[in-house]
Write a protein that holds these residues in place. Structure first.
Motif, mmCIF file in Angstrom:
data_model
loop_
_atom_site.group_PDB
_atom_site.id
_atom_site.type_symbol
_atom_site.label_atom_id
_atom_site.label_comp_id
_atom_site.label_asym_id
_atom_site.label_seq_id
_atom_site.Cartn_x
_atom_site.Cartn_y
_atom_site.Cartn_z
ATOM 1 N N ALA A 79 0.836 -1.534 -0.094
ATOM 2 C CA ALA A 79 0.176 -0.146 -0.516
ATOM 3 C C ALA A 79 0.350 1.097 -0.350
ATOM 4 C CB ALA A 79 -0.801 -0.165 1.392
ATOM 5 N N GLY A 80 2.259 0.961 0.650
ATOM 6 C CA GLY A 80 2.647 2.752 0.603
ATOM 7 C C GLY A 80 4.825 1.784 0.860
ATOM 8 N N MET A 81 4.892 3.401 0.187
ATOM 9 C CA MET A 81 5.971 3.126 0.559
ATOM 10 C C MET A 81 6.987 4.149 1.512
ATOM 11 S SD MET A 81 7.864 5.996 -1.265
ATOM 12 C CE MET A 81 9.305 5.491 -1.323
ATOM 13 N N ALA A 82 8.400 4.493 2.022
ATOM 14 C CA ALA A 82 8.720 4.973 2.915
ATOM 15 C C ALA A 82 10.214 5.497 2.643
ATOM 16 C CB ALA A 82 8.239 5.053 3.746
ATOM 17 N N TRP A 83 10.565 6.624 2.896
ATOM 18 C CA TRP A 83 11.882 6.963 3.179
ATOM 19 C C TRP A 83 12.558 7.081 4.438
ATOM 20 C CZ3 TRP A 83 14.715 7.801 -0.798
ATOM 21 C CH2 TRP A 83 15.120 7.285 -2.228
ATOM 22 N N TYR A 84 13.398 6.453 4.553
ATOM 23 C CA TYR A 84 14.200 6.021 6.687
ATOM 24 C C TYR A 84 15.740 6.858 5.680
ATOM 25 C CZ TYR A 84 10.276 3.271 8.178
ATOM 26 O OH TYR A 84 9.734 3.061 7.994
ATOM 27 N N ARG A 85 16.384 7.377 7.364
ATOM 28 C CA ARG A 85 17.563 7.679 6.699
ATOM 29 C C ARG A 85 17.999 7.273 8.546
ATOM 30 N NH1 ARG A 85 16.429 14.295 7.692
ATOM 31 N NH2 ARG A 85 16.371 14.533 9.743
ATOM 32 N N GLN A 86 19.322 6.971 8.191
ATOM 33 C CA GLN A 86 20.596 7.171 9.185
ATOM 34 C C GLN A 86 21.879 7.115 9.664
ATOM 35 O OE1 GLN A 86 20.809 2.159 9.421
ATOM 36 N NE2 GLN A 86 21.523 1.998 11.383
ATOM 37 N N THR A 87 21.533 7.887 10.282
ATOM 38 C CA THR A 87 23.458 8.550 10.603
ATOM 39 C C THR A 87 24.161 7.425 11.941
ATOM 40 O OG1 THR A 87 22.680 9.273 12.265
ATOM 41 C CG2 THR A 87 22.603 10.497 10.773
ATOM 42 N N PRO A 88 25.465 7.847 11.429
ATOM 43 C CA PRO A 88 26.938 6.072 12.104
ATOM 44 C C PRO A 88 25.889 6.303 13.319
ATOM 45 C CG PRO A 88 27.842 7.433 10.798
ATOM 46 C CD PRO A 88 26.638 8.419 10.566
ATOM 47 N N GLY A 89 26.326 4.998 14.184
ATOM 48 C CA GLY A 89 26.006 4.745 15.690
ATOM 49 C C GLY A 89 24.340 5.575 16.151
ATOM 50 N N LYS A 90 23.829 5.420 14.967
ATOM 51 C CA LYS A 90 22.306 5.622 15.309
ATOM 52 C C LYS A 90 21.452 4.816 14.891
ATOM 53 C CE LYS A 90 22.470 10.800 16.307
ATOM 54 N NZ LYS A 90 22.320 11.858 16.701
ATOM 55 N N GLN A 91 20.440 4.892 15.313
ATOM 56 C CA GLN A 91 19.597 3.768 14.565
ATOM 57 C C GLN A 91 18.290 4.191 13.879
ATOM 58 O OE1 GLN A 91 16.187 2.750 17.108
ATOM 59 N NE2 GLN A 91 17.287 0.832 18.247
ATOM 60 N N ARG A 92 17.837 3.565 12.369
ATOM 61 C CA ARG A 92 17.272 4.021 11.366
ATOM 62 C C ARG A 92 15.968 4.573 11.550
ATOM 63 N NH1 ARG A 92 17.625 -0.009 5.858
ATOM 64 N NH2 ARG A 92 19.300 0.207 6.705
ATOM 65 N N GLU A 93 16.167 6.217 10.788
ATOM 66 C CA GLU A 93 15.033 7.009 11.705
ATOM 67 C C GLU A 93 13.588 7.305 10.408
ATOM 68 O OE1 GLU A 93 15.405 10.746 12.580
ATOM 69 O OE2 GLU A 93 16.410 11.339 11.014
ATOM 70 N N TRP A 94 12.663 6.984 10.515
ATOM 71 C CA TRP A 94 11.710 7.337 9.617
ATOM 72 C C TRP A 94 11.330 8.804 9.368
ATOM 73 C CZ3 TRP A 94 7.351 10.285 10.209
ATOM 74 C CH2 TRP A 94 6.103 10.396 9.251
ATOM 75 N N VAL A 95 11.019 9.373 7.950
ATOM 76 C CA VAL A 95 11.617 10.389 7.243
ATOM 77 C C VAL A 95 9.957 10.742 7.084
ATOM 78 C CG1 VAL A 95 12.640 12.005 5.194
ATOM 79 C CG2 VAL A 95 13.982 10.178 7.055
ATOM 80 N N ALA A 96 9.240 9.879 6.011
ATOM 81 C CA ALA A 96 8.167 10.414 5.179
ATOM 82 C C ALA A 96 7.435 8.527 4.554
ATOM 83 C CB ALA A 96 8.483 11.799 4.121
ATOM 84 N N THR A 97 6.607 8.795 4.091
ATOM 85 C CA THR A 97 5.844 8.006 4.146
ATOM 86 C C THR A 97 4.500 8.657 2.526
ATOM 87 O OG1 THR A 97 5.599 6.301 5.754
ATOM 88 C CG2 THR A 97 4.056 5.928 4.518
#
Length: 111
Positions: free
Chosen positions: A32-50
């Motif tokens: 149904a949907g797709m999303a963008w996530y982002r991740q920086t070193p040492g941090k968990q992947r975080e959601w950006v948009a859907t």
């Protein structure tokens, strides 16, 4: 199985813009949907948009008004237009379709 490929990352100065692309191949008819996530070193992947198939969009607070997610259903492609970029937007950006992830594309915002 769905294969996902991102592109469009790079180096940009603060205040600049980039557009990321994400193309999915395979059986995505039931996703149904797709999303963008982002991740920086040492941090968990975080959601950006859907974005859902019907076009409904949702954004993480820090990118509202600056990022725009869109999709072309006929081409199984989604985009993330990023404007007014800030150094804190620097990360590897990942595309997600259902349970499938791309390899990520690096976005660096720096002078």
């Amino acid at each position: 199985q769905v294969r996902v490929v991102e592109s469009g990352g790079g180096l940009v100065q603060p205040g600049g813009s980039l557009r990321l692309s994400c193309t999915a191949s395979g059986n995505i008819a039931n996703i149904a949907g797709m999303a963008w996530y982002r991740q920086t070193p040492g941090k968990q992947r975080e959601w950006v948009a859907t974005i859902l198939r019907d076009g409904i969009t949702v954004y993480e607070d820090s990118v509202k008004g600056r990022f725009t997610i869109s999709r072309e259903n006929a081409e199984n492609t989604a985009y993330l237009q990023m404007n007014s970029l800030k150094p804190e937007d620097t990360a590897i950006y990942f595309c997600n379709w259902g349970v499938s992830w791309g390899q990520g594309t690096q976005v660096t915002v720096s002078t």
